[in-house]
Every structure is written in C-alpha cells, then in structure tokens.
Design a protein around this motif. Structure first.
Motif, PDB file in Angstrom:
ATOM      1  N   TYR A   8       0.847  -1.202   0.000  1.00  0.00           N
ATOM      2  CA  TYR A   8       0.000   0.000   0.000  1.00  0.00           C
ATOM      3  C   TYR A   8       0.880   1.248   0.000  1.00  0.00           C
ATOM      4  O   TYR A   8       0.581   2.222   0.680  1.00  0.00           O
ATOM      5  N   VAL A  11      -1.475   5.297  -2.424  1.00  0.00           N
ATOM      6  CA  VAL A  11      -2.932   5.139  -2.389  1.00  0.00           C
ATOM      7  C   VAL A  11      -3.534   6.450  -2.902  1.00  0.00           C
ATOM      8  O   VAL A  11      -3.563   7.457  -2.191  1.00  0.00           O
ATOM      9  N   TYR A  13      -6.275   9.110  -4.376  1.00  0.00           N
ATOM     10  CA  TYR A  13      -7.679   9.509  -4.421  1.00  0.00           C
ATOM     11  C   TYR A  13      -8.076   9.836  -5.856  1.00  0.00           C
ATOM     12  O   TYR A  13      -7.373  10.578  -6.548  1.00  0.00           O
ATOM     13  N   ILE A  34      -8.376   5.029  -3.986  1.00  0.00           N
ATOM     14  CA  ILE A  34      -9.588   5.366  -3.242  1.00  0.00           C
ATOM     15  C   ILE A  34     -10.510   6.093  -4.212  1.00  0.00           C
ATOM     16  O   ILE A  34     -10.235   7.221  -4.630  1.00  0.00           O
ATOM     17  N   ASP A  36     -13.485   8.134  -4.743  1.00  0.00           N
ATOM     18  CA  ASP A  36     -14.110   9.012  -3.758  1.00  0.00           C
ATOM     19  C   ASP A  36     -15.506   9.472  -4.164  1.00  0.00           C
ATOM     20  O   ASP A  36     -15.675  10.155  -5.174  1.00  0.00           O
ATOM     21  N   VAL A 142      -7.081   4.954   7.202  1.00  0.00           N
ATOM     22  CA  VAL A 142      -6.551   6.026   6.354  1.00  0.00           C
ATOM     23  C   VAL A 142      -6.512   7.285   7.205  1.00  0.00           C
ATOM     24  O   VAL A 142      -7.544   7.713   7.731  1.00  0.00           O
ATOM     25  N   VAL A 185      -2.487  12.871   3.306  1.00  0.00           N
ATOM     26  CA  VAL A 185      -2.002  13.457   2.055  1.00  0.00           C
ATOM     27  C   VAL A 185      -1.017  14.594   2.322  1.00  0.00           C
ATOM     28  O   VAL A 185      -0.999  15.190   3.401  1.00  0.00           O
ATOM     29  N   THR A 211      -1.366   8.290   1.318  1.00  0.00           N
ATOM     30  CA  THR A 211      -2.444   8.701   0.424  1.00  0.00           C
ATOM     31  C   THR A 211      -1.965   9.888  -0.404  1.00  0.00           C
ATOM     32  O   THR A 211      -1.234  10.748   0.078  1.00  0.00           O
TER      33      THR A 211
END
Length: 283
Positions: A8, A11, A13, A34, A36, A142, A185, A211
């Motif tokens: 991972y 990741v 968005y 992800i 969203d 997350v 993030v 992320t």
C-alpha cells in the motif's frame, strides 16, 4: 494476493464522478485507489457518481486494490452509497470520520461481508483508535490529516509535531490489531522535497504507505515505502548469517558489527516478503 499482504505504498484519491480520471487510473503505477464519492464529488453529482463508479469498476483495475470512500452514514447520501458500494466490484469500503465501532457496525449491516476501512480524522477517532481497529470487519486505517489539523486548530509544520500524538495512537492501534495504516495526504503536490521528507517520516514511524492527491506524487511514495536495495541486501545477509549460526548451535549472529537475533530475522523476512509482493504487482 491476500489483502493484508498487498503493498500500500501509494494510495491515490480519484473522484468517482470523473470518467477521464477513472480511466486514467487504470494506467497509473499505484498500489491502491480510493474512489471518492465524498469530498471530491459535488452534492448534485453524488447520485450519478455511484452509477459512474459502478460501471468503471466492472472493468479491471489490474492488481490495484480498489477502495470506495462513501459519504458518512449521517448524511443524506451515506446509506445509498453503502448499499451501492456493497454491490460494486471493489475490495473495501472506506467510511469517513469514524469515531466509534458502532459506526462500523452500521456500515457492516448495509454491506455484509465487505472489508471495511476507516478514515481517522478527528480527535474522538484518535482516542477510540484501539476500539475501531479491533472491529472484526476493519482492515485498514486512512489518516485524514487535513481534517485533523482543522479540528486541532494546529499550524502546518514540516515536522508535523501537532499530528504526532494522533498518528501515534492510530499506529499503535493498527499494529496491535494487524490493520493496514496509510498516512495522510501532502497538499503541496509540486513540492517534491517536502513530499519526500513526509514520506520518509511516515515510513520511519511504521506507516504502510501514503495517500496521494496527484499522480505526480506516485513515484516518490512508491520509492519511500518500498525496501531499498541496501535494506534487501542487509535482510538477505542477516538471514544467512543467523541460519549459519543456528546450524552451528548458536543463537546470535553478527552482521556489520551488529547483533542479529531471531527478532531481527523476522523483520528481515518481512522486508523480503514485501519486496516480493511489490515485484508481483508489476507482473
């Protein structure tokens, strides 16, 4: 590949309402996506985004883990999101602003059998991290550091000092219960040095990945959260030295002037397993 064994490192968005972004994501070298339905989708577009996403997920995303972030169950869209996501070809459903295990119970009832992930982004969530991580359907955390900063009324610092208590509580809970945990993030997506430093900090702490909000951030995250060539070499030498010592009746080896015990060998084996899993993703 077992979900917990997957890498991972990165990741990303992706807005669930944007066909072009959904299509481009199939070509990006990310470990997980992800999709969203929450912050990235305007209220008027939310119902249609469910159909757009379901259609996109009907086609392959390769080895990438597919996580659908729904709206909170306390919103007008949450329940419909959960039911829609339950029918989608995805690997997990991500619930925002989780603060209690009861919220996960409610989602599990709407999406029976689906693995659940939790956004950890409020002080209440941090303080309940152990209870949340222990939920039987929960597979991943997350970190929502933007929302946490807002809740804390903290200032941005490159060392993330205001975040460390919350990050630490979630890390402890995740590691105690075998839950994946990915860092928040980094907003300045053109600041490569800043991103690299924050990725290194997260990796040093024990995060499984980062992320991301922009494809330009992928390579830095993938490098930071993968075992380096030096780490792989050291792991191989530690295992070899320890096995030779054990074969001779000993229990402690020495590599590069440092002792190597069973616990170090366990870490070395995990390093090699992660490198192998990353290589498998690229196949």
């Amino acid at each position: 590949m077992d979900m917990a064994a997957r890498p991972y490192r990165s990741v990303l968005y992706i807005p669930a309402s944007k066909d072009r972004a959904l299509e481009k994501a199939r070509t990006l070298p990310v470990d997980a996506i992800i999709f969203d339905l929450e912050d990235a989708v305007a209220p008027a577009e939310k119902p249609g985004a469910r159909d757009t996403l379901a259609a996109a997920l009907a086609s392959s995303y390769g080895n990438r883990t597919r996580i659908v972030r729904i709206n909170g169950l306390d919103t007008e869209w949450g329940e419909a999101d959960a039911k829609a996501a339950a029918a989608m070809d995805c690997d997990a459903i991500l619930l925002p602003k989780v603060e209690t295990a009861a919220q996960l119970d409610a989602l599990a009832a709407l999406a029976p059998g689906k693995p659940l992930w939790a956004m950890m982004e409020t002080p209440k969530g941090m303080l309940a991290a152990a209870e949340i991580a222990a939920h039987p359907a929960l597979k991943g955390f997350v970190m929502g550091t933007n929302d946490l900063a807002k809740e804390l009324n903290s200032r941005f610092r490159a060392d993330r000092l205001p975040m460390l208590s919350g990050l630490g509580l979630c890390l402890l809970a995740a590691k105690a219960h075998g839950v994946i945990i990915v860092d928040g993030v980094y907003n300045a997506f053109k600041d490569e040095d800043g991103l690299k430093a924050e990725c290194e900090q997260g990796r040093d702490m024990g995060m499984d990945g980062k992320t991301l909000i922009h494809p330009a951030q992928i390579d830095i995250a993938n490098t930071a959260f993968a075992p380096s060539d030096a780490e792989i070499d050291l792991a191989q030498r530690q295992i070899a030295a320890y096995e030779e010592t054990v074969a001779q009746g000993g229990g402690v080896a020495v590599v590069d002037g440092k002792i190597v015990e069973n616990l170090h060998v366990e870490t070395a084996r995990k390093t090699l397993a992660k490198a192998e899993a990353i290589a498998a993703l690229a196949e």
